[in-house]
Every structure is written in C-alpha cells, then in structure tokens.
Design an enzyme around this catalytic site. Sequence first.
Site, PDB file in Angstrom:
ATOM      1  N   TRP A 238      98.412  16.572  26.857  1.00 53.15           N
ATOM      2  CA  TRP A 238      98.334  15.135  26.573  1.00 53.15           C
ATOM      3  C   TRP A 238      97.335  14.856  25.458  1.00 53.15           C
ATOM      4  CZ3 TRP A 238      94.158  11.790  26.750  1.00 53.15           C
ATOM      5  CH2 TRP A 238      94.446  10.426  26.654  1.00 53.15           C
ATOM      6  N   HIS A 239      96.251  15.656  25.429  1.00 59.05           N
ATOM      7  CA  HIS A 239      95.206  15.408  24.445  1.00 59.05           C
ATOM      8  C   HIS A 239      95.626  15.784  23.030  1.00 59.05           C
ATOM      9  CE1 HIS A 239      92.612  14.968  27.981  1.00 59.05           C
ATOM     10  NE2 HIS A 239      91.773  14.365  27.172  1.00 59.05           N
ATOM     11  N   GLY A 240      96.562  16.691  22.878  1.00 59.33           N
ATOM     12  CA  GLY A 240      96.972  17.038  21.529  1.00 59.33           C
ATOM     13  C   GLY A 240      97.994  18.153  21.497  1.00 59.33           C
ATOM     14  N   PHE A 389      94.433  10.460  19.990  1.00 57.96           N
ATOM     15  CA  PHE A 389      95.290  10.787  21.124  1.00 57.96           C
ATOM     16  C   PHE A 389      96.162   9.599  21.528  1.00 57.96           C
ATOM     17  CE2 PHE A 389      91.340  13.379  22.037  1.00 57.96           C
ATOM     18  CZ  PHE A 389      91.794  14.445  21.302  1.00 57.96           C
TER      19      PHE A 389
END
Length: 389
Positions: A238-240, A389
């Site tokens: 989800w963060h990257g 994000f």
Amino acid sequence: MGILFLFKYYNFFNDSIFGLLTDWGIRMTLPNFDLLLPVGISFYTFQAVGYTIDVYRGDIKSEKHFGIYALFVSFFPQLVAGPIERAVNLLPQFKETKKIDYAQAAQGIKLMIWGYFMKIVVADRLAIYVNSVYGIPEYHSSITLFIATIFFAFQIYCDFAGYSNIAIGCAKIMGFDLMTNFRRPYFAQSCAEFWSRWHISLSTWFKDYVYIPLGGNRVGTTKNYRNILITFVISGLWHGANWTFVIWGGLNGLYQVLFKILKISPKRKTENTEFNFIYIGNLILTFVLISFSWIFFRANTFTDALVIIERMFTVAGNLFIGDKSSFAYSVFAIIVLMLKEGYDEFFPNGNLFFKSTKKSVRFISYSLVIILILLLGVFDGGQFIYFQF
C-alpha cells in the site's frame, strides 16, 4: 481499487511479472504508462473502499445524498494523507449544524501549532541530514548510518504525525472530530503495540478489512501467523510500488510473529524495579527493530538498503555531521519532542506546561513553541512524505 492499481501498481507488476517470464525464456511485453500519480490516492481510495464494504456488510446504510458522500471522500483536511476516516464517524457529522465553539477551536489551534513544530522544526530539519547520508550511503561510516537511521525514525514520525495533528486540528476548528492517528508510538513495548499507536486509522483499516476477514486470531496458530504476514505485506505494498516497501511490510509482520512466539508483551510502567527493567528493555528492543525496518522504507533502492545494512556493521570511521548548527538543532528538536511526549506518556493527568490549569502557563508554553518554529523551522522543506502514497 482498479483505479488505484492502474495509477500506482500497473508498471510495478508489469515489470516484475514480465521480467520473471523473461528469465524463464518467455518473451511477452506490455507497454508501461507514464501517468502522473494523483496526490493522496491511496488514502481517499481506502476511505471509499471502507465505506463500500461497510454498506455491503450492513454495518451502515448507504448515503443517499451524493454531495454528502462526495464531501466524505474529499474532505480537505485529511484528503491527501489521512487519517483514513470511517463512514460511521464522519458521515453523520456532515448532517449536523456546525457553529464555532471557542473551546473546540482553541484545542484545534493547539493541535495545529504542535503539528507545525513536528513538521517544520523536527521532520524538515532532520531531513537535511538524512537526505545527505541516504543519498550516497556508500560513502558513509557505520556510526553515520546509525545516526541517520535514528534521525529518519523521528523524521517520518514527525512528518506524518505532524500532518495528522494539523489535519485533525483544522477539522476541529470547523467543528469536526477526526480520529486520533498517532499515540506516542516510540513508547511502545512490542511491535504489536507499536502498530496500535502508529497510523492508527490505517492499522485498524487493515485489521477490519483484511486481517479479520482472513480469520484473524480465531484460527489455528499457524494460520494466525499467516494472516499477520499477509496483512503486513499488503500494508507494505500500500505504501508504494517498490520491493523495498514489500520487504518493509513483511519484516514488520515477521516481528509480530516473533514477538508472539517469544511471548514478548507490554509490561506496566509502575510496578516494581524488575518490571521497570523489562519495560525499558522491551521499549529499546522495539525501537531498534522498528528503526531497522525503516532502512528499507527510506532507502532509494533495495541495493542501497543492503549497502546501508552491510556498512552499518563493517565500516568504521568518523561521524559525518555536516552543518554543525543544523545537526545541533536536530538533536535539540528531538529532545524537546521526547520531553513533551514522555510527559504525556507517563503523566497523562499532569498539569504542567501545555496541560497547566493556568491559562497564562499554557499561553506561554505554546508561545515558546511558536518562537521555536520561527527560529529553528525549515520553511523551504519538501512536501509531506506521505503525500506520495
């Protein structure tokens, strides 16, 4: 989710899958898209997904007024970096008549002031040193890389928690209550407790919509560990769209599993001396493990992360300080931060400084913070880290 995948993950999966197929002798290619990533797309997408799932489960009724629903998804204080609000909390507030309340507005302004201190004085000041070291890790010694990693642990906390405080404070001035997103995470005594204090809106989102549907802890021990690892790997992704984030997420999931296996759990702070030593030991261990995982989060590439870890334990040398005054300001800012957070942690009912019963003392305390912002703040710093994000 398809929109999020297209903008954020398509190129990552395209390169990874077809790179793997090429290694197997299968030549297939699809074009990459050079798309501009919308600011904060992960945040408002997850907020919309949470609403959809809640309606599907019957936990809430669907919102019939499109304008109110659109406001829920795009509420400007927390639009680009959270907290990721729940429909059950925020939607009803949009249907209430709002009036400026002095006490609530004052509380909001105080939150914003402290948020600006965390961002401008601590995070952006630390970023100067961290960027100079992590930008060329192959030129730095172990002690420098250790200090830069510790600095980054405080940088990312103050950058993100600072934004959350500003967002929550801004909403509070207008009469809206957003959920608490951080609760002094570096005083946690286990990795599980850390994640109950860090980015709470995202942690609880993954718990409610990923971990529990997988079975949570209602299954056997092995499956419970599997559920933890899956949840954290997805959280990392989800963060990257980068393997460094996937490894960072998996590493934090592994910490959770190991703490469960070793039965490391929080101890109360006010028992006897033995328990105090256990408390301090757990606190230090948790901070060291979390800080180590931040290496993968901050490193520009996976190769850089490995270089940093290797040089941390093999390359002796002098400490790189850079600009001496900036380095000193950074240390001073961390000390001020930890003094306030330590007081809030150990004396929740205290009445000194910001919590004083005397208005004059509170006024002086916040005035000093404003002075520190003006004197030590970095006003040409970059954007908030979590905007990407």
